[in-house]
Design an enzyme around this catalytic site. Structure first.
Site, short mmCIF file in Angstrom:
data_model
loop_
_atom_site.label_atom_id
_atom_site.label_comp_id
_atom_site.label_asym_id
_atom_site.label_seq_id
_atom_site.Cartn_x
_atom_site.Cartn_y
_atom_site.Cartn_z
N THR A 211 12.93 104.90 66.32
CA THR A 211 11.50 104.96 65.84
C THR A 211 10.67 104.21 66.88
O THR A 211 10.95 103.30 67.59
CB THR A 211 11.41 104.23 64.40
OG1 THR A 211 10.29 103.96 64.23
CG2 THR A 211 12.31 102.83 64.27
N ASP A 212 9.10 104.55 66.55
CA ASP A 212 8.02 103.90 67.42
C ASP A 212 7.95 102.47 66.93
O ASP A 212 7.42 101.57 67.47
CB ASP A 212 7.06 104.57 67.23
CG ASP A 212 6.51 104.87 65.82
OD1 ASP A 212 6.99 104.65 64.95
OD2 ASP A 212 5.24 105.44 65.71
N GLU A 213 8.54 102.20 65.52
CA GLU A 213 8.20 100.80 64.95
C GLU A 213 9.11 99.68 65.70
O GLU A 213 8.59 98.57 65.43
CB GLU A 213 8.95 100.76 63.38
CG GLU A 213 8.10 102.05 62.84
CD GLU A 213 8.20 101.78 61.06
OE1 GLU A 213 8.66 100.81 60.53
OE2 GLU A 213 8.46 103.11 60.67
N TYR B 247 13.58 96.38 58.90
CA TYR B 247 13.96 97.48 59.28
C TYR B 247 13.69 97.71 60.79
O TYR B 247 14.75 98.12 61.47
CB TYR B 247 13.04 98.56 58.34
CG TYR B 247 13.27 99.98 59.23
CD1 TYR B 247 14.40 100.50 59.24
CD2 TYR B 247 12.09 100.61 59.88
CE1 TYR B 247 14.56 101.92 59.95
CE2 TYR B 247 12.14 101.91 60.42
CZ TYR B 247 13.15 102.57 60.48
OH TYR B 247 13.29 103.78 61.06
N LYS C 96 16.66 98.17 64.06
CA LYS C 96 16.65 99.44 64.78
C LYS C 96 16.29 98.99 66.30
O LYS C 96 16.83 99.65 67.21
CB LYS C 96 15.38 100.25 64.44
CG LYS C 96 15.61 101.24 63.37
CD LYS C 96 16.81 102.18 63.25
CE LYS C 96 16.81 103.39 64.09
NZ LYS C 96 17.68 104.28 64.02
P1 NAD Z 1 17.08 108.76 55.77
O1 NAD Z 1 17.32 107.63 54.91
O2 NAD Z 1 16.58 109.98 55.00
O3 NAD Z 1 18.79 109.08 55.99
C1 NAD Z 1 19.68 108.31 56.66
C2 NAD Z 1 21.20 108.76 56.37
O4 NAD Z 1 22.08 107.83 57.05
C3 NAD Z 1 21.55 108.90 54.88
O5 NAD Z 1 22.15 110.10 54.58
C4 NAD Z 1 22.34 107.86 54.88
O6 NAD Z 1 23.64 107.98 53.91
C5 NAD Z 1 23.11 107.72 56.43
N1 NAD Z 1 23.66 106.30 56.51
C6 NAD Z 1 22.94 105.22 56.42
N2 NAD Z 1 23.87 104.08 56.70
C7 NAD Z 1 24.87 104.70 57.04
C8 NAD Z 1 26.07 104.22 57.38
N3 NAD Z 1 26.29 102.82 57.22
N4 NAD Z 1 27.17 104.78 57.64
C9 NAD Z 1 27.17 106.35 57.39
N5 NAD Z 1 25.83 106.76 57.10
C10 NAD Z 1 25.07 106.21 56.88
O7 NAD Z 1 16.66 108.49 56.97
P2 NAD Z 1 15.54 109.49 57.81
O8 NAD Z 1 14.18 109.32 57.58
O9 NAD Z 1 16.38 110.87 57.92
O10 NAD Z 1 15.92 108.80 59.50
C11 NAD Z 1 16.87 109.34 60.18
C12 NAD Z 1 16.94 108.53 61.57
O11 NAD Z 1 15.58 108.62 62.16
C13 NAD Z 1 16.81 106.69 61.39
O12 NAD Z 1 17.70 106.07 62.66
C14 NAD Z 1 15.44 106.39 61.52
O13 NAD Z 1 15.40 105.23 61.99
C15 NAD Z 1 14.92 107.52 62.47
N6 NAD Z 1 13.38 107.68 62.25
C16 NAD Z 1 12.94 108.02 61.26
C17 NAD Z 1 11.76 108.33 61.27
C18 NAD Z 1 10.89 108.81 60.06
O14 NAD Z 1 9.76 108.88 59.83
N7 NAD Z 1 11.74 109.11 58.84
C19 NAD Z 1 10.86 108.34 62.20
C20 NAD Z 1 11.45 107.87 63.49
C21 NAD Z 1 12.81 107.60 63.57
#
Ligand code: NAD
Length: 366
Positions: A151-153, A176, A180
Site C-alpha cells: 500500500t501507499d500508506e 496497519y 505493511k
Molecule cells: P481484505 O481485508 O478485503 O482481504 C484480506 C484477505 O486476507 C482476507 O480474505 C483474509 O481472510 C486474508 N488474511 C488475512 N490475514 C491472513 C492470514 N494470517 N492468513 C491467511 N489469510 C489471511 O483486504 P484487501 O482490501 O483485499 O487488501 C488486500 C491486500 O492489498 C492487502 O495486503 C492490503 O494491504 C493491500 N492493499 C489494499 C488497498 C485497499 O484499498 N484495500 C490498497 C493498497 C493495498
C-alpha cells in the site's frame, strides 16, 4: 492483453494466491479463473472480511472444467507448518501475496492481529517460498516470482504538494501501515540477502464491488441508503488517491508479466479527493439514482479525528506507466457510478454482513 497466452508463453501453469477471498484478492482470482486456464491455489484463513461465496458463485458461472482449476486452502499464515505445507503441495510457478489484515481503525483497536498476520504471516510465507525456491529445478527457478501486494500508506503522510514514488522513504503512521511497511522491508531483505525473485507493488486506495463495508466508500453508500448519519473524521480534508479495483488487478498482472525482478512499482489512480469531497460526490449521485425526501448530504456529521490520521496520499505512477505500459481504464466518474449501482443491487450482501458484524456499522468515523 491475452492473459492466457501471456502466461502460457512464460510457462506459468500454477499460481498460489494468498488472501484470495478478500476484496482485491477476490477480484484477482475471479479475473484469472475466467481469463486463463491456470490452476489457482488460494491460501486464505477466511477472516471476517473474506467473501468466499463470491468465488463460489463465479465458479458456477464458469462451468465445471474451469471451476476445477480452483483450490481453496483454508490456512492461517501465522501457522508456519501449514504455510510450508501449502507452498509445497501446490508447487506454484508464482506466488502473489495479498493476505493481510487491512483496516486501519481495527489496527488501532487490535494491533496484535496485524503483527501476527502482516509481519509474522509474511515472514512465514517468505521463508516457505525461499525454502521451496532453493529446491526448484533450473527451469522452474527461472520463472518463479514472489509478488508482494502493498500500500501507499507505508510512505506516511504528504503535505499539500508532492507525490509518493518508489524512492519515497518509509514513514508509516498507523499499526496497519507500520505492519505493511515491516512486511515490505522483509520482502526486500529476502530479495537482497537470499536472492528470492520478488516484485513489490504499492497501490493507493482501491474501490469497487465486493469491498467489505467497513471501508469508507461502501459504508458511506450503506449509511446513506439507510438514512443513517455519515460520520466523517476531523474536518474531512484528508486526501486519498482513488483507483478502481479492476485497474489495480491490471497493474498487478502487468507487473507480474512484464515487471523486472527486484523492483518495486507504485500504482495510483491519479484521482485525489478529500474525504469530504468523496462523500459529497456519493451523496449527489445517490440523490439522482436513489432519491430520498432530503438530500443525502444532510446526513454528513463531523466527528473527532482518528489518531495518527495521515493528511494526504498521492502516487506518482510514471514508472509502471512508462516502463511497463500500464494505464488505468476507468475514470473516477465511471468507476464510482458503477460501484454505487453495484452496492444498491447487492444491498442484501451488506445487510447479511451487518447482522453478523454490528460493530462495523457503529464506527465512530470514516
Ligand atoms: P481484505 O481485508 O478485503 O482481504 C484480506 C484477505 O486476507 C482476507 O480474505 C483474509 O481472510 C486474508 N488474511 C488475512 N490475514 C491472513 C492470514 N494470517 N492468513 C491467511 N489469510 C489471511 O483486504 P484487501 O482490501 O483485499 O487488501 C488486500 C491486500 O492489498 C492487502 O495486503 C492490503 O494491504 C493491500 N492493499 C489494499 C488497498 C485497499 O484499498 N484495500 C490498497 C493498497 C493495498
Amino acid at each position: 492483453m491475452d492473459l492466457n497466452s501471456a502466461f502460457l508463453k512464460k510457462e506459468i501453469k500454477k499460481i498460489l494466491v494468498t488472501g484470495g477471498s478478500g476484496f482485491i484478492g477476490g477480484h484477482f482470482v475471479r479475473r484469472v479463473l475466467s481469463s486463463t486456464n491456470l490452476k489457482v491455489y488460494n491460501l486464505d484463513k477466511l477472516n471476517y472480511a473474506s467473501n468466499e461465496q463470491s468465488i463460489e458463485r463465479h465458479l458456477q458461472s464458469l462451468g465445471s472444467e474451469k471451476a476445477s482449476n480452483y483450490n481453496l486452502l483454508k490456512v492461517d499464515l501465522y501457522d508456519k507448518k501449514d504455510t510450508y505445507k501449502s507452498v509445497y503441495e501446490s508447487s506454484p510457478d508464482l506466488i502473489i501475496h495479498f493476505a493481510a489484515e487491512s483496516h486501519v481503525d481495527k489496527s488501532i483497536d487490535t494491533p496484535d492481529e496485524f503483527v501476527n498476520s502482516n509481519i509474522i504471516g509474511t515472514f512465514n510465507i517468505l521463508e516457505a517460498s525461499r525454502n521451496y525456491f532453493l529446491n526448484l529445478d533450473k527451469n522452474k527457478k527461472n520463472k518463479f516470482i514472489f509478488h508482494h501486494i502493498s500500500t501507499d500508506e507505508v510512505f506516511g503522510s504528504l503535505g499539500l504538494t508532492g507525490k509518493f514514488s518508489e524512492k519515497s522513504p518509509y514513514q508509516p503512521s498507523s499499526p496497519y501501515s507500520s505492519s505493511k511497511a515491516a512486511s515490505d522491508l522483509l520482502v526486500n531483505a529476502w530479495s537482497k540477502t537470499y536472492n528470492l525473485p520478488v516484485i513489490l507493488t504499492n497501490c493507493s486506495n482501491n474501490y469497487g464491488p465486493f469491498q467489505f463495508p467497513e471501508k469508507l466508500i461502501p459504508l458511506t453508500i450503506y449509511k446513506a441508503l439507510n438514512n443513517d448519519s455519515i460520520p466523517i473524521y476531523g474536518d474531512g480534508l484528508n486526501v486519498r488517491d482513488w483507483l478502481f479495483v479492476e485497474d489495480h488487478i491490471d497493474a498487478i498482472l502487468t507487473a507480474l508479466l512484464r515487471g523486472k525482478v527486484g523492483e518495486s512499482y507504485c500504482i495510483g489512480g491519479g484521482k485525489e479527493l478529500t474525504n469530504k469531497q468523496l462523500v459529497r460526490i456519493i451523496c449527489e449521485k445517490l440523490d439522482k439514482i436513489y432519491p430520498s425526501k432530503k438530500k443525502h448530504s444532510n446526513l454528513i456529521k463531523y466527528v473527532a479525528n482518528r489518531p495518527g490520521h495521515d493528511m494526504r496520499y498521492a502516487i506518482d505512477s510514471q514508472k509502471i506507466k512508462n516502463e511497463l505500459g500500464w494505464e488505468p481504464k476507468h475514470d473516477f466518474e465511471k468507476g464510482i457510478t458503477k460501484t454505487i449501482k453495484w452496492y444498491i443491487e447487492n444491498i442484501s450482501w451488506i445487510e447479511s454482513i451487518s447482522k453478523k458484524n454490528k460493530e462495523f456499522f457503529l464506527r465512530q468515523g470514516l
